[in-house]
Design a protein around this motif. Structure first.
Motif, mmCIF file in Angstrom:
data_model
loop_
_atom_site.group_PDB
_atom_site.id
_atom_site.type_symbol
_atom_site.label_atom_id
_atom_site.label_comp_id
_atom_site.label_asym_id
_atom_site.label_seq_id
_atom_site.Cartn_x
_atom_site.Cartn_y
_atom_site.Cartn_z
ATOM 1 N N SER A 32 0.820 -1.213 0.000
ATOM 2 C CA SER A 32 0.000 0.000 0.000
ATOM 3 C C SER A 32 0.854 1.263 0.000
ATOM 4 N N PRO A 120 -8.237 4.911 14.090
ATOM 5 C CA PRO A 120 -9.020 3.754 13.647
ATOM 6 C C PRO A 120 -8.306 2.449 13.955
ATOM 7 N N PHE A 122 -8.596 -1.803 13.360
ATOM 8 C CA PHE A 122 -9.191 -2.889 12.587
ATOM 9 C C PHE A 122 -8.674 -4.211 13.134
ATOM 10 N N ARG A 134 -13.200 -2.142 14.856
ATOM 11 C CA ARG A 134 -13.943 -2.724 13.738
ATOM 12 C C ARG A 134 -13.370 -4.074 13.361
ATOM 13 N N VAL A 136 -12.785 -7.082 10.889
ATOM 14 C CA VAL A 136 -12.695 -7.269 9.444
ATOM 15 C C VAL A 136 -12.469 -8.742 9.143
ATOM 16 N N GLU A 141 -8.274 -6.683 3.783
ATOM 17 C CA GLU A 141 -9.336 -5.720 4.086
ATOM 18 C C GLU A 141 -8.911 -4.798 5.223
ATOM 19 N N GLU A 144 -6.355 -2.302 3.778
ATOM 20 C CA GLU A 144 -7.001 -1.386 2.831
ATOM 21 C C GLU A 144 -7.783 -0.302 3.583
ATOM 22 N N ARG A 145 -8.566 -0.713 4.557
ATOM 23 C CA ARG A 145 -9.369 0.242 5.319
ATOM 24 C C ARG A 145 -8.493 1.108 6.218
ATOM 25 N N ALA A 146 -7.478 0.506 6.843
ATOM 26 C CA ALA A 146 -6.584 1.266 7.719
ATOM 27 C C ALA A 146 -5.836 2.333 6.937
ATOM 28 N N ALA A 148 -6.635 3.686 4.009
ATOM 29 C CA ALA A 148 -7.578 4.702 3.513
ATOM 30 C C ALA A 148 -7.901 5.711 4.611
ATOM 31 N N GLU A 149 -8.192 5.234 5.802
ATOM 32 C CA GLU A 149 -8.508 6.156 6.900
ATOM 33 C C GLU A 149 -7.275 6.926 7.350
#
Length: 165
Positions: A32, A120, A122, A134, A136, A141, A144-146, A148-149
């Motif tokens: 990433s 955040p 995950f 959250r 996951v 996933e 990706e979410r970590a 992005a935030e």
């Protein structure tokens, strides 16, 4: 914009399944373009750092003791704190987002500190019965979410700094 920093937290003594999950997280962090930060020792920390290094990533290890030579071999930048478990606060405060991979009380402390700081979190596996964390389904996933935030948080904070100048 600076690169996001993603903390990977989890057990210092981990099963093969946990280590495999952590390696996948580390690879995803590196792919990433984010920087991986962890506690720098064994188990989940070593596996995540190994995965990141295998994918060409950068790793930071915040160590509990006074000696940087205690870092696992996949840490690029070891940081000796001589703070014991209090080093968890340094990891969390440095990170833009946190990914939890299995763990015990130390991992729970990192999750709690991150949530209290508004970061955040995950979780891929227990211990994640924590309000605000959250859950996951996969390492990919989670990252990706970590990321992005984390990027949103960085853009927001850099935008505030630019408008204040």
């Amino acid at each position: 914009m600076r690169r996001p920093i993603v903390a990977v937290v989890g057990a210092g003594k981990a099963s093969e399944a946990a280590r495999d999950t952590a390696r996948r997280v580390g690879r995803a962090v590196a792919r990433s373009g984010a920087v991986l930060i962890c506690g720098g020792l064994g188990g989940v920390m070593e596996a995540a750092a190994r995965g990141a290094k295998q994918a060409g990533g950068v790793t930071l290890g915040v160590l509990p003791g006074p000696d940087t030579s205690q870092a696992n071999p996949f840490i690029d930048y070891p940081i000796a704190t001589n703070m014991g478990q209090a080093r968890n606060a340094v990891i969390v405060q440095t990170a833009d987002a946190v990914v939890s991979v299995y763990g015990g009380y130390g991992t729970l402390s990192e999750i709690a500190l991150a949530l209290k700081a508004g970061k955040p979190v995950f979780c891929i596996h227990p211990p994640c019965e924590v309000p605000g964390a959250r859950i996951v389904e996969s390492p990919e996933e989670a990252v990706e979410r970590a990321v992005a935030e984390a990027r949103e948080r960085i853009e927001s904070s850099e935008g505030k700094g630019a408008s204040a100048s």
